[in-house]
Enzyme design. Structure first.
Site, short mmCIF file in Angstrom:
data_model
loop_
_atom_site.label_atom_id
_atom_site.label_comp_id
_atom_site.label_asym_id
_atom_site.label_seq_id
_atom_site.Cartn_x
_atom_site.Cartn_y
_atom_site.Cartn_z
N HIS A 45 7.19 -27.01 -0.72
CA HIS A 45 6.45 -28.06 -1.44
C HIS A 45 5.22 -27.45 -2.12
CE1 HIS A 45 8.61 -31.57 0.39
NE2 HIS A 45 9.05 -30.56 1.11
N GLU A 77 0.83 -1.21 0.00
CA GLU A 77 0.00 0.00 0.00
C GLU A 77 0.87 1.27 0.00
OE1 GLU A 77 -2.88 0.61 3.33
OE2 GLU A 77 -4.37 0.00 1.86
N LYS A 111 -14.23 1.60 -3.61
CA LYS A 111 -15.28 2.09 -2.72
C LYS A 111 -16.31 2.91 -3.50
CE LYS A 111 -12.54 2.71 1.52
NZ LYS A 111 -12.10 3.75 2.46
#
Lengths: 451, 451
Positions: free
Chosen positions: B309, B288, B423
């Site tokens: 793995h 961010e 948003k």
């Protein structure tokens, strides 16, 4: 069926690009189905739902019932493909907080995982936790000598024999291993443990629908028959080599188009927190299948909307090196409605009486629009419900897409040669017999670096 | 102190490359400390350990004690920086399976998180789980109107008022919000909730050492004073702008050198499963802060040895676009020893009587050697122990490194403009008043894509 859409990547993927891939897809399909492609000895997962021995399946059900009756905690010992699939299914298909419920309210034992790393503190905490609890173990290892699960099993086996005596421990240890060879098979015969088979022709990351995944999943109370049905239906459905008629192959094609034009990271996007480990399973499947010979998309995952407040900024506006594949669940299991509030101090009354699942869906749609506008191609997968049937079909969808995608990439999607490198070095540094020469070399190298 | 080494990246990072960065680092240091850099209004985290009000800290301790005494479960409501830091600390510093212990053996309430996504099923499962349990809530939101936490709080507040009555609910709700403004502050005043302050000059992802993180961490029984000491010592220690004498700045410099020569992904590598959420916190911090204006390293994480793995194959042998930063803990809390076994069927007797932590450390060393040989630069961080003090110092290390790194990258490391995009679209699609125009546009766009 599982839906696939590339509508939100239409600016990046032209129809003629898919058309030009068609001969390659057909050739990949032919390679896979003829058993002539690289790694074809490990394509047993394709026949799995039908090839699974009915008696073995019946034994899995009975063993699961026994484990459920005799245990507060089942410890599943395995690493990589020997735990990720079961964990993905259990997280996705059991209630979120079932571990927090008191024993009388739980319908299945706690299921915890061990032998998937080398942390001393994790194992210590586990040993503290199981004191006074009724334990069963399912140890999963093809060879029985992989370091991580072998250490955990050695310790837990001794603990159980001390705790319960040898005979009772024998009734509490369930082994999933090679059908005839290896250390674990030998031990199981000697101790008369109940055993299940890791098929020879199925690699770890494709093994969730074998006893490797099925036993722990059944212990969790999940309908494994429905899961196998979902996979079976998928496998029968996605037989058409034409990506115009096969969403599974179309997904494989689209991600290859994007890779070839420079996108290097595929971000798997979920909107259900219970599906985080499905993403981890998907990362292993694609990362291990395609990440070789200097190739392959780097697989990453985000769990939205929470990660919109974390990785969301990067995805919206960082380096333009990634695309997203959004996996949406069309129906929630339960309905939660936003209640009205007289004060409306939080300003949410415009959402009053609306369903949270609808709001989540709108967040997903809004996010796709935002990310596309920010330069991120978005592929979209939809699955009708979060149920065992659809889990099985998702597994099949991704496995098949991965195989085709790997062949399009010209790699062997069924091997993992790079995993040996760390093991060899670890063995050498630990002084394993036979690694004396390598040990000397590596220690010289370390001394030089540290100087 | 926290150690940093670039010895396993020496083939990629020349000393003259660091030297040439020195003037830029000095300028970044100057920008940060003078308060003249972009985003300088949000650099309050630098003064945090010392600027924290002693009375507020005392109140946190008392509130935590009260919550511990009155609760089986604490629900922490918050998204992004309002939950990741607390979750990272609690996961790293409490015993792994404490949720599985019966109530009489647990020393703290269960701590669960809500309001960090929009899943209906998650919230449904939570409401089922808390039936008949003693609940407290800590709701954390600067504004009180962020959709995810606001919805969860509206629902849980009504649940608590029905369950306990308004008065008792008031004693069970703790609010962390703006000191004077916003919907949540207003509500808290009206309902006489106990409140704590989200400082104005600290952004979400830098807020773990404010009441945002400290209250839930204290409820978990973690020594927050030691945590603050660790951060304070770190902040005092890493004041030298010369990366030769400042490992924190040197880390920032090395990752910028690697980015500038084409590496696009930084993989944070842990060998302790309890530190997985520290990686998630780190991903938010760096992703961010730096992922903007088309820039920044893509932050990813692996938990070894399990992910050896899984993602291990890709890291060893996939596209050469990544480097690793390995965070090792020098001492384990507990000692687990591999027991001897007469049969030695698993071939592990060469490890008998050796400590699991040593084996884990050798695995880490071996892996670094393997990945370096495979073309992956490796940076290495070491922290002496997994304790609150060192957690605090790690937080400080990464925050400071991130700020300097962001300035080296020429971005504002303290804003997150890209988070608004989703948003706005979500509000529009949900029909929030004031978004009518945008709603019409987006719906037209969606109709076109779906046609």
């Amino acid at each position: 069926m599982i839906g696939f859409s590339q509508d939100s990547a239409s600016g990046w993927i032209r129809s003629y690009e898919i058309d030009q891939l068609k001969p390659q897809i057909e050739s990949a399909h032919e390679l896979l189905h003829s058993g002539k492609g690289p790694g074809s000895a490990f394509t047993g997962w394709m026949k799995l739902p039908d090839s699974l021995d009915i008696h073995e399946l019946e034994r899995i059900h009975r063993a699961a019932d026994r484990i459920r009756a005799q245990s507060d905690i089942l410890i599943v010992i395995g690493i990589g493909g020997s735990y990720l699939g079961a964990r993905a299914a259990i997280d996705m298909l059991t209630p979120t907080f079932s571990d927090l419920l008191p024993r009388e309210k739980r319908s299945a034992p706690h299921i915890v995982f061990a032998g998937n790393h080398l942390s001393a503190d994790y194992l210590y905490d586990l040993l503290e936790t199981i004191k006074g609890q009724r334990i069963s173990v399912n140890v999963i290892s093809k060879s029985g000598t992989t370091t991580e699960p072998a250490i955990a099993f050695r310790i837990l086996k001794q603990w159980m024999e001390e705790q319960y005596g040898r005979e009772e421990a024998q009734r509490r240890i369930y082994v999933t291993t090679d059908k005839s060879r290896g250390a674990l098979r030998k031990l199981a015969v000697q101790e008369q443990y109940e055993t299940f088979v890791v098929p020879d022709d199925v690699g770890g990351r494709y093994s969730v629908l074998t006893p490797v995944g099925l036993l722990p999943i059944a212990v969790a109370g999940i309908d494994i028959d429905a899961m196998l049905d979902g996979a079976r239906d998928g496998m029968h459905h996605w037989q058409n080599p034409d990506p115009d008629d096969n969403p599974c192959y179309r997904y494989a094609a689209c991600r290859n188009v994007l890779l070839r034009k420079g996108y290097q990271i595929e971000v798997m996007v979920q909107y259900e927190p219970s599906m985080q480990y499905l993403t981890e399973w998907w990362k292993q499947l694609f990362g291990e299948s395609e990440g070789k010979d200097g190739r392959g998309l780097f697989p990453a995952g985000v769990a939205n909307t929470t990660d919109l407040h974390s990785m969301g900024q990067y995805i919206q506006d960082g380096q333009r090196i990634l695309f997203e594949t959004v996996l949406s669940v069309e129906e929630s299991k339960h309905t939660i409605v936003v209640p009205a509030d007289d004060d409306n101090g939080d300003g949410l009354n415009y959402l009053a009486e609306r369903s949270l699942h609808e709001i989540n869906e709108k967040a997903a749609r809004g996010t796709i629009l935002a990310h596309v506008a920010g330069g991120v191609p978005n592929l979209r997968l939809t699955v009708p419900e979060r149920t065992p049937y659809w889990f099985g079909q998702l597994v099949c969808f991704f496995e098949l897409a991965c195989a085709i995608s790997g062949y399009l990439l010209a790699v062997n999607p069924f091997d993992q040669p790079g995993v040996e490198a760390y093991k060899d070095n670890m063995y050498a540094l630990l002084g394993k017999p036979g690694y004396e020469q390598k040990k000397a070399e590596l220690e010289a190298l370390l001394a030089e670096r540290d100087s």
